[in-house]
Design a protein around this motif. Structure first.
Motif, PDB file in Angstrom:
ATOM      1  N   HIS A 189      42.252-100.465-133.908  1.00  0.00           N
ATOM      2  CA  HIS A 189      42.008-101.747-134.574  1.00  0.00           C
ATOM      3  C   HIS A 189      40.512-101.938-134.807  1.00  0.00           C
ATOM      4  O   HIS A 189      40.095-102.401-135.865  1.00  0.00           O
ATOM      5  CB  HIS A 189      42.560-102.898-133.717  1.00  0.00           C
ATOM      6  CG  HIS A 189      42.216-104.249-134.239  1.00  0.00           C
ATOM      7  ND1 HIS A 189      42.854-104.810-135.324  1.00  0.00           N
ATOM      8  CD2 HIS A 189      41.294-105.156-133.837  1.00  0.00           C
ATOM      9  CE1 HIS A 189      42.339-106.005-135.557  1.00  0.00           C
ATOM     10  NE2 HIS A 189      41.394-106.240-134.676  1.00  0.00           N
ATOM     11  N   PHE A 190      39.716-101.560-133.839  1.00  0.00           N
ATOM     12  CA  PHE A 190      38.263-101.722-133.940  1.00  0.00           C
ATOM     13  C   PHE A 190      37.672-100.815-135.025  1.00  0.00           C
ATOM     14  O   PHE A 190      36.782-101.206-135.760  1.00  0.00           O
ATOM     15  CB  PHE A 190      37.613-101.412-132.581  1.00  0.00           C
ATOM     16  CG  PHE A 190      36.118-101.522-132.601  1.00  0.00           C
ATOM     17  CD1 PHE A 190      35.495-102.758-132.662  1.00  0.00           C
ATOM     18  CD2 PHE A 190      35.336-100.377-132.558  1.00  0.00           C
ATOM     19  CE1 PHE A 190      34.123-102.849-132.680  1.00  0.00           C
ATOM     20  CE2 PHE A 190      33.959-100.465-132.575  1.00  0.00           C
ATOM     21  CZ  PHE A 190      33.343-101.706-132.640  1.00  0.00           C
ATOM     22  N   LEU A 191      38.189 -99.592-135.148  1.00  0.00           N
ATOM     23  CA  LEU A 191      37.631 -98.614-136.075  1.00  0.00           C
ATOM     24  C   LEU A 191      38.133 -98.768-137.515  1.00  0.00           C
ATOM     25  O   LEU A 191      37.466 -98.328-138.446  1.00  0.00           O
ATOM     26  CB  LEU A 191      37.936 -97.193-135.591  1.00  0.00           C
ATOM     27  CG  LEU A 191      37.270 -96.787-134.281  1.00  0.00           C
ATOM     28  CD1 LEU A 191      37.747 -95.409-133.850  1.00  0.00           C
ATOM     29  CD2 LEU A 191      35.754 -96.808-134.409  1.00  0.00           C
ATOM     30  N   ASN A 192      39.309 -99.359-137.709  1.00  0.00           N
ATOM     31  CA  ASN A 192      39.883 -99.487-139.045  1.00  0.00           C
ATOM     32  C   ASN A 192      39.845-100.938-139.504  1.00  0.00           C
ATOM     33  O   ASN A 192      40.192-101.836-138.757  1.00  0.00           O
ATOM     34  CB  ASN A 192      41.343 -99.009-139.048  1.00  0.00           C
ATOM     35  CG  ASN A 192      41.451 -97.536-138.782  1.00  0.00           C
ATOM     36  OD1 ASN A 192      40.962 -96.731-139.558  1.00  0.00           O
ATOM     37  ND2 ASN A 192      42.063 -97.180-137.671  1.00  0.00           N
ATOM     38  N   ALA A 193      39.448-101.104-140.745  1.00  0.00           N
ATOM     39  CA  ALA A 193      39.424-102.450-141.312  1.00  0.00           C
ATOM     40  C   ALA A 193      40.844-102.997-141.346  1.00  0.00           C
ATOM     41  O   ALA A 193      41.772-102.296-141.712  1.00  0.00           O
ATOM     42  CB  ALA A 193      38.846-102.405-142.713  1.00  0.00           C
ATOM     43  N   ASN A 194      41.018-104.232-140.940  1.00  0.00           N
ATOM     44  CA  ASN A 194      42.334-104.856-140.926  1.00  0.00           C
ATOM     45  C   ASN A 194      42.435-105.813-142.101  1.00  0.00           C
ATOM     46  O   ASN A 194      41.929-106.930-142.055  1.00  0.00           O
ATOM     47  CB  ASN A 194      42.555-105.575-139.598  1.00  0.00           C
ATOM     48  CG  ASN A 194      43.981-106.049-139.445  1.00  0.00           C
ATOM     49  OD1 ASN A 194      44.656-106.355-140.422  1.00  0.00           O
ATOM     50  ND2 ASN A 194      44.450-106.112-138.223  1.00  0.00           N
ATOM     51  N   THR A 195      43.089-105.360-143.148  1.00  0.00           N
ATOM     52  CA  THR A 195      43.213-106.138-144.378  1.00  0.00           C
ATOM     53  C   THR A 195      43.913-107.469-144.118  1.00  0.00           C
ATOM     54  O   THR A 195      43.439-108.517-144.563  1.00  0.00           O
ATOM     55  CB  THR A 195      43.987-105.331-145.436  1.00  0.00           C
ATOM     56  OG1 THR A 195      43.276-104.111-145.661  1.00  0.00           O
ATOM     57  CG2 THR A 195      44.118-106.094-146.733  1.00  0.00           C
ATOM     58  N   ALA A 196      45.026-107.448-143.410  1.00  0.00           N
ATOM     59  CA  ALA A 196      45.795-108.671-143.165  1.00  0.00           C
ATOM     60  C   ALA A 196      44.959-109.714-142.415  1.00  0.00           C
ATOM     61  O   ALA A 196      44.986-110.898-142.756  1.00  0.00           O
ATOM     62  CB  ALA A 196      47.066-108.351-142.380  1.00  0.00           C
ATOM     63  N   GLU A 197      44.228-109.262-141.422  1.00  0.00           N
ATOM     64  CA  GLU A 197      43.408-110.189-140.639  1.00  0.00           C
ATOM     65  C   GLU A 197      42.309-110.810-141.501  1.00  0.00           C
ATOM     66  O   GLU A 197      42.063-112.017-141.446  1.00  0.00           O
ATOM     67  CB  GLU A 197      42.789-109.435-139.462  1.00  0.00           C
ATOM     68  CG  GLU A 197      41.991-110.302-138.522  1.00  0.00           C
ATOM     69  CD  GLU A 197      41.459-109.524-137.327  1.00  0.00           C
ATOM     70  OE1 GLU A 197      40.793-110.154-136.499  1.00  0.00           O
ATOM     71  OE2 GLU A 197      41.700-108.303-137.214  1.00  0.00           O
ATOM     72  N   GLU A 198      41.681-109.997-142.327  1.00  0.00           N
ATOM     73  CA  GLU A 198      40.611-110.499-143.185  1.00  0.00           C
ATOM     74  C   GLU A 198      41.164-111.470-144.231  1.00  0.00           C
ATOM     75  O   GLU A 198      40.555-112.499-144.516  1.00  0.00           O
ATOM     76  CB  GLU A 198      39.881-109.330-143.863  1.00  0.00           C
ATOM     77  CG  GLU A 198      38.554-109.729-144.443  1.00  0.00           C
ATOM     78  CD  GLU A 198      37.715-108.559-144.914  1.00  0.00           C
ATOM     79  OE1 GLU A 198      36.801-108.805-145.718  1.00  0.00           O
ATOM     80  OE2 GLU A 198      37.958-107.403-144.500  1.00  0.00           O
ATOM     81  N   VAL A 199      42.325-111.156-144.802  1.00  0.00           N
ATOM     82  CA  VAL A 199      42.949-112.063-145.775  1.00  0.00           C
ATOM     83  C   VAL A 199      43.298-113.381-145.094  1.00  0.00           C
ATOM     84  O   VAL A 199      43.033-114.456-145.639  1.00  0.00           O
ATOM     85  CB  VAL A 199      44.207-111.424-146.414  1.00  0.00           C
ATOM     86  CG1 VAL A 199      45.027-112.464-147.177  1.00  0.00           C
ATOM     87  CG2 VAL A 199      43.811-110.274-147.324  1.00  0.00           C
TER      88      VAL A 199
END
Length: 143
Positions: free
Chosen positions: A121-131
């Motif tokens: 989770h830390f290393l990969n951008a989380n699209t859903a969280e950012e949206v």
């Protein structure tokens, strides 16, 4: 929400399919439409060799054609008939999802989460969280 379309971004995954079932249920309840959105990320090379063998515009066109075929197969895979509006665009997924939210005046966004935790989770951008953090309307994230 009760009179506005539901935006449902998809990457054609099984989790995205699960999220669309929630969107369909909500759309039926509120008697609103669904806009399926697929964002073709910026091309960085051929999917097999990762070497750019064609012009960037040709690659984008090919990726969008493939996405349109996948979108139709995805829609056809549902057991029930539901009229979807579908959009395919290219660019950064979060930016395009938020721009589409604004353009269609979405009442809600329903999207899948990849469920990453810990280091992944830390290393990969989380699209859903950012949206979810940047959207102006309610966001339902489905696991």
């Amino acid at each position: 929400m009760r009179t506005q379309q539901i935006l449902c971004p998809t990457d054609f995954s099984e989790t995205a399919s699960h999220a669309i079932s929630y969107a369909i249920e909500m759309a039926n309840f509120y008697n609103v439409g669904i806009c399926l959105l697929h964002v073709v990320d910026k091309p960085f090379g051929d999917k097999y060799t990762r070497v750019l063998a064609v012009t960037p515009d040709e690659l984008i066109e090919r990726m969008e054609r493939e996405a349109a075929d996948k979108m139709q197969q995805f829609i056809d895979s549902f057991d029930i008939y539901f009229p979807f509006e579908s959009k395919i665009c290219h660019g950064h997924p979060v930016e395009k999802i938020l721009a589409t939210e604004k353009n269609i005046n979405a009442g809600m966004i329903v999207m899948a989460s990849h469920g990453r935790t810990g280091l992944e989770h830390f290393l990969n951008a989380n699209t859903a969280e950012e949206v979810a953090n940047k959207a102006k309307c309610p966001v339902l994230i489905v696991k």
